[in-house]
Design a protein around this motif. Structure first.
Motif, mmCIF file in Angstrom:
data_model
loop_
_atom_site.group_PDB
_atom_site.id
_atom_site.type_symbol
_atom_site.label_atom_id
_atom_site.label_comp_id
_atom_site.label_asym_id
_atom_site.label_seq_id
_atom_site.Cartn_x
_atom_site.Cartn_y
_atom_site.Cartn_z
ATOM 1 N N GLU A 1 0.820 -1.210 0.000
ATOM 2 C CA GLU A 1 0.000 0.000 0.000
ATOM 3 C C GLU A 1 0.854 1.260 0.000
ATOM 4 O O GLU A 1 0.506 2.267 -0.608
ATOM 5 C CB GLU A 1 -0.937 -0.014 1.209
ATOM 6 C CG GLU A 1 -1.967 -1.134 1.138
ATOM 7 C CD GLU A 1 -2.900 -1.136 2.317
ATOM 8 O OE1 GLU A 1 -2.768 -0.252 3.181
ATOM 9 O OE2 GLU A 1 -3.766 -2.027 2.378
ATOM 10 N N SER B 1 -6.373 4.027 -0.723
ATOM 11 C CA SER B 1 -4.990 4.250 -1.141
ATOM 12 C C SER B 1 -4.455 5.580 -0.628
ATOM 13 O O SER B 1 -3.256 5.726 -0.392
ATOM 14 C CB SER B 1 -4.881 4.204 -2.671
ATOM 15 O OG SER B 1 -5.459 5.345 -3.278
ATOM 16 N N PRO C 1 -3.227 5.106 3.903
ATOM 17 C CA PRO C 1 -2.629 3.831 4.311
ATOM 18 C C PRO C 1 -2.566 3.644 5.814
ATOM 19 O O PRO C 1 -2.323 2.539 6.293
ATOM 20 C CB PRO C 1 -1.231 3.894 3.684
ATOM 21 C CG PRO C 1 -0.940 5.352 3.514
ATOM 22 C CD PRO C 1 -2.269 5.969 3.199
#
Length: 204
Positions: free
Chosen positions: A117, A178, A181
Motif C-alpha cells: 500500500e 490508497s 494507508p
C-alpha cells in the motif's frame, strides 16, 4: 458467529468461500561463515497471499461464476475485504475450475496477492503530480494556480464510514483507501479521525 460477505471491488460473494489460507512470509538469507557456522539476514516481508476454494450451487451457479470471472479479467488492483482478514489492496491473481462445471454447480479456487500500500500510494501521488505539471499553463506560477502537493483532509464525525466519505467526495473506496494507508480496517473509523480525500486540486 455470522461473518460479513467477502468482496473485491464491486463484486460481493453470495456466500463466502468454504476454505481459505493466508500466507505471511518473510525473506531470509543464509550466509555461510568459516568454521561451519552461518548467519541469517532478514530481507523483509513479502506480499501476503490469500488462497482458497469455494462453490456456487443451485440455479444460476454457472452464471455467478461467469460474473466472478469477469472481475478476474480486470487488470487493476482493488480493495479486497475478507470476513476475517484486514482489508487490503490486492490483485486477483488466479481463478481456477476444480472440476467440470454444470449450470447448477461450480467448484472453484482462487488466489489474491496483496499490494504494497505504501508503494501504491506513492505511485499514485507521483502520477497525479506529473499529470498536474504536464497540464500546467505556461507563464503562470504554480503558487498562483495550484495547491501543488497540499492534501485536503476531513475530520470524521460520529456515524461516518469510509464508504460514506468516499461517496460524499466523489471517490471510489479503493482510491480513498490508497490515500489513507494509516487506516488498517475500513470498517473501523472513529469520530475525530483525519481522512485524506485529495492530494492537490487545480484552482479554477
Amino acid at each position: 458467529m455470522i461473518l460479513s460477505p467477502m468482496r473485491f471491488k464491486d463484486y460481493v460473494w453470495p456466500h463466502n468461500p468454504h476454505t481459505y489460507v493466508i500466507d505471511f512470509r518473510r525473506e531470509i538469507a543464509m550466509h555461510k561463515v568459516p568454521l561451519g557456522a552461518y548467519s541469517l539476514q532478514c530481507l523483509g516481508r513479502v506480499n501476503r497471499v490469500l488462497r482458497g476454494e469455494g462453490e456456487f450451487a443451485g440455479e444460476g451457479a454457472y452464471d455467478e461464476f461467469k460474473r466472478l470471472a469477469t472481475v478476474f479479467y480486470g487488470n487493476t488492483p482493488g480493495l479486497l475485504i475478507h470476513p476475517v482478514w484486514q482489508e487490503s489492496l490486492a490483485y486477483f491473481a488466479r481463478l481456477s475450475l476444480e472440476q467440470e462445471p454444470t449450470q447448477n454447480y461450480v467448484h472453484y479456487s482462487f488466489e489474491f496477492w496483496e499490494c504494497c500500500e505504501e508503494y501504491q500510494t506513492k505511485a499514485l501521488d507521483v502520477s497525479n503530480t506529473a499529470a498536474s505539471s504536464s497540464s500546467r499553463p505556461t507563464g503562470i506560477s504554480p503558487s498562483s494556480r495550484y495547491f501543488g502537493g497540499i492534501s485536503q483532509w476531513v475530520t470524521a464525525s460520529a456515524g461516518d464510514t469510509l464508504w460514506g466519505i468516499a461517496s460524499r467526495y466523489g471517490l471510489s473506496i479503493e482510491r480513498l483507501i490508497s490515500l489513507n494507508p494509516q487506516i488498517r480496517n475500513s470498517n473501523l473509523i472513529s469520530a475525530g479521525d483525519r481522512i485524506r480525500v485529495s492530494v492537490g486540486e487545480e484552482l479554477l
